[in-house]
Write a protein that holds these residues in place. Sequence first.
Motif: not given
Length: 289
Positions: A244, A260, A271, A264, A240, A268-269
Amino acid sequence: MPLRSLSSSRSLAMRFTIRAVAVAMMAAPLGACGWWDDDPVYKTQATDPADLLYNQGLVFLKNQDYTKAAKRFDALDKQYPQTEWQQKAILMSAYANYSAGNYDDAITASQRYVTLYPKSPDAAYAAYLYANSQYKQIPDITRDQDRTVKALQAFQVVVTNWPKSEYADDARFKIQVTKDQLAGKEMDIGRYYQGQQNYVAAVNRYKIVVAQYQQTRQIEEALSRLAECYLALGLTSDAQTAAAILGHNYPDSQWYKDTYTLVKSNGLEPREDTESWLSRTFHSAISMD
């Protein structure tokens, strides 16, 4: 290999040579000089006059017969040690050999010039010739990059010791090119390990790019590959963070778009963990540049 054309280097070198030729032509008539290697009368002797050897070398330069020019300057160097003639001869030999593509001979001569005459006004040019002679021998990224390292170090010497010289800007550009080459080598090895599913070894290679070469064009892929490897290792927080950092700094990059989507797809995102090694290293390197 994305090496820049050496037209700017050649232009700088030619300005130097033209200046030297012009001075010599004012000093001695060259009309009687011919193709000495074809005439026994003009074979190099043990006691040739210094100005004869020098002017012969310059005429060969003018006719772009660089190998013969280098031989004349080398003879002048040997016959007149510890003189101003020797100083001129070494530098002109370096240029002649460089122009002939005899890069190792150019390296020897230019390095010797800087060692013997570090305070000379032409020391910057000799150092620049040395760096370019290494640069011209940079191989593709699949091979050993010792020449690339030497070229990088040599251009850094030019920038550090002669930052206001006419060679500094080109040296700065080529520093960036050599760094990109070295980063490309790390990426090549990293991709190999990743393809073998040796993710730890791959991560270690990509980390080098982040730590040492983040101002190169390789950084986007390195961050993306790190995210891939960290996900494969189950290190989701690190994945992540890589995603990010990639998104924050290169939001329009195709590497970010792919990363990304990958993050995803794993629920997850992106971060950033600002306490992670990746975050601290990336931002530290940015601040240093």
